[in-house]
Write a protein that holds these residues in place. Structure first.
Motif, mmCIF file in Angstrom:
data_model
loop_
_atom_site.group_PDB
_atom_site.id
_atom_site.type_symbol
_atom_site.label_atom_id
_atom_site.label_comp_id
_atom_site.label_asym_id
_atom_site.label_seq_id
_atom_site.Cartn_x
_atom_site.Cartn_y
_atom_site.Cartn_z
ATOM 1 N N ARG A 169 0.830 -1.210 0.000
ATOM 2 C CA ARG A 169 0.000 0.000 0.000
ATOM 3 C C ARG A 169 0.866 1.261 0.000
ATOM 4 O O ARG A 169 0.553 2.235 -0.685
ATOM 5 C CB ARG A 169 -0.917 -0.014 1.215
ATOM 6 N N VAL A 220 -5.865 1.953 -5.849
ATOM 7 C CA VAL A 220 -5.524 2.618 -4.587
ATOM 8 C C VAL A 220 -6.782 3.189 -3.944
ATOM 9 O O VAL A 220 -6.998 3.070 -2.727
ATOM 10 C CB VAL A 220 -4.472 3.723 -4.819
ATOM 11 N N ASP A 223 -8.876 0.377 -2.507
ATOM 12 C CA ASP A 223 -8.317 -0.101 -1.253
ATOM 13 C C ASP A 223 -8.661 0.845 -0.111
ATOM 14 O O ASP A 223 -8.975 0.400 1.001
ATOM 15 C CB ASP A 223 -6.799 -0.239 -1.382
ATOM 16 N N VAL A 251 -4.855 -6.189 -2.722
ATOM 17 C CA VAL A 251 -3.416 -5.940 -2.593
ATOM 18 C C VAL A 251 -2.634 -6.725 -3.647
ATOM 19 O O VAL A 251 -1.575 -6.273 -4.105
ATOM 20 C CB VAL A 251 -2.912 -6.262 -1.165
ATOM 21 N N LEU A 254 -2.845 -4.604 -6.645
ATOM 22 C CA LEU A 254 -1.903 -3.486 -6.488
ATOM 23 C C LEU A 254 -0.474 -3.935 -6.796
ATOM 24 O O LEU A 254 0.276 -3.233 -7.484
ATOM 25 C CB LEU A 254 -1.971 -2.937 -5.056
#
Length: 294
Positions: A169, A220, A223, A251, A254
């Motif tokens: 993150r 993003v 999330d 994730v 990501l």
């Protein structure tokens, strides 16, 4: 058994070899090679029954004269072809039996199998071993191994991403915050290559932006929404599990988007060395962990 003449040294076509074997076992005049009109083999079992039995009996030393080497090889291949044909016929007949409302238990009895489950398992095995109704072929053993290995790799990478979610993150947020991220990506070697391929043989087309920078920012944001909506304390264990799987999906996505920036052909980050090092380190660590756990 002779094969097609091939000055280039390439292997003969499989169907041609099978046609030769079938023709050798169905010829009625010595030396007269009669290939099937269609190159699909095998045909009827009775077409080769006489020669097949003669050559098989020679293996038991019950018949003279000796079978020739081409006949022996042709018979070996014919056995393979007949085995495939019989299994394919068994699959079709079993399917027909089911359309006639014949129970699996009764099918198993006449196939001399142990029971209903054995008959169903046999049918499933045959269906996986033969061409599907849509014309596609089942995977080979090697392809199934590679597919299973790929699944294990993806599961390992997904689990690694969940464990290292805070690090992912952090790097994703820093990369998404680069103000000219889209412009950098669109000036990359990869973008130029794609544009060249798009315009090949055509009038020059306007460039299209690469999609991964916008996808990164959207992920993003997704999330952030996910973390802003904590689960209800009253949720049961199943809901907790589903939430964990949802987090793993995010994730992992990501991580995949960050990996684009780990390749210099996709973006130039030389003026942002700390960010570039963080991206490269994250990408390399995830790849190494996945490789070890496969």
């Amino acid at each position: 058994m002779k094969t097609t003449s091939n000055p280039c040294g390439e292997r003969p076509d499989k169907q041609y070899i099978r046609a030769q074997a079938w023709a050798l076992l169905t010829e009625h005049t010595p030396g007269a090679r009669r290939l099937p009109r269609d190159r699909e083999a095998p045909g009827r079992l009775m077409d080769i029954a006489r020669d097949y039995d003669r050559i098989r009996q020679r293996a038991d030393d019950t018949l003279q004269p000796d079978a020739t080497a081409p006949e022996i090889l042709a018979t070996l291949l014919a056995i393979r072809m007949l085995r495939e044909k019989l299994e394919h016929d068994e699959l079709k007949l079993t399917s027909l039996a089911r359309t006639k409302q014949i129970t699996w238990a009764r099918i198993a009895e006449w196939q001399e199998l142990s029971g209903r489950q054995a008959a169903e398992r046999r049918h499933l095995q045959l269906s996986r071993a033969h061409t599907r109704p849509d014309g596609t072929a089942p995977r080979t053993q090697s392809e199934r191994v590679e597919y299973a290995r790929g699944l294990r790799g993806r599961r390992a990478e997904r689990q690694w991403a969940l464990v290292h979610a805070p690090r992912i993150r952090c790097v994703a947020a820093q990369l998404a915050a680069v103000e000219d991220l889209q412009q950098r990506a669109d000036r990359s070697r990869e973008a130029r290559l794609i544009q060249t391929l798009r315009s090949h043989g055509k009038d020059k087309l306007p460039p299209e932006p690469l999609v991964w920078p916008n996808a990164l920012r959207e992920c993003v944001a997704e999330d952030a929404r996910f973390r802003a909506n904590p689960s209800d304390p009253a949720d049961d264990d199943l809901d907790d599990f589903r939430r964990q799987q949802q987090e793993a999906d995010i994730v992992h996505h990501l991580l995949g988007l960050i990996s684009y920036a780990a390749q210099t052909r996709n973006i130039d980050l030389t003026d942002l060395p700390e960010l570039a090092d963080a991206i490269f380190g994250l990408h390399n660590d995830s790849q190494e962990a996945t490789r070890i756990r496969r």
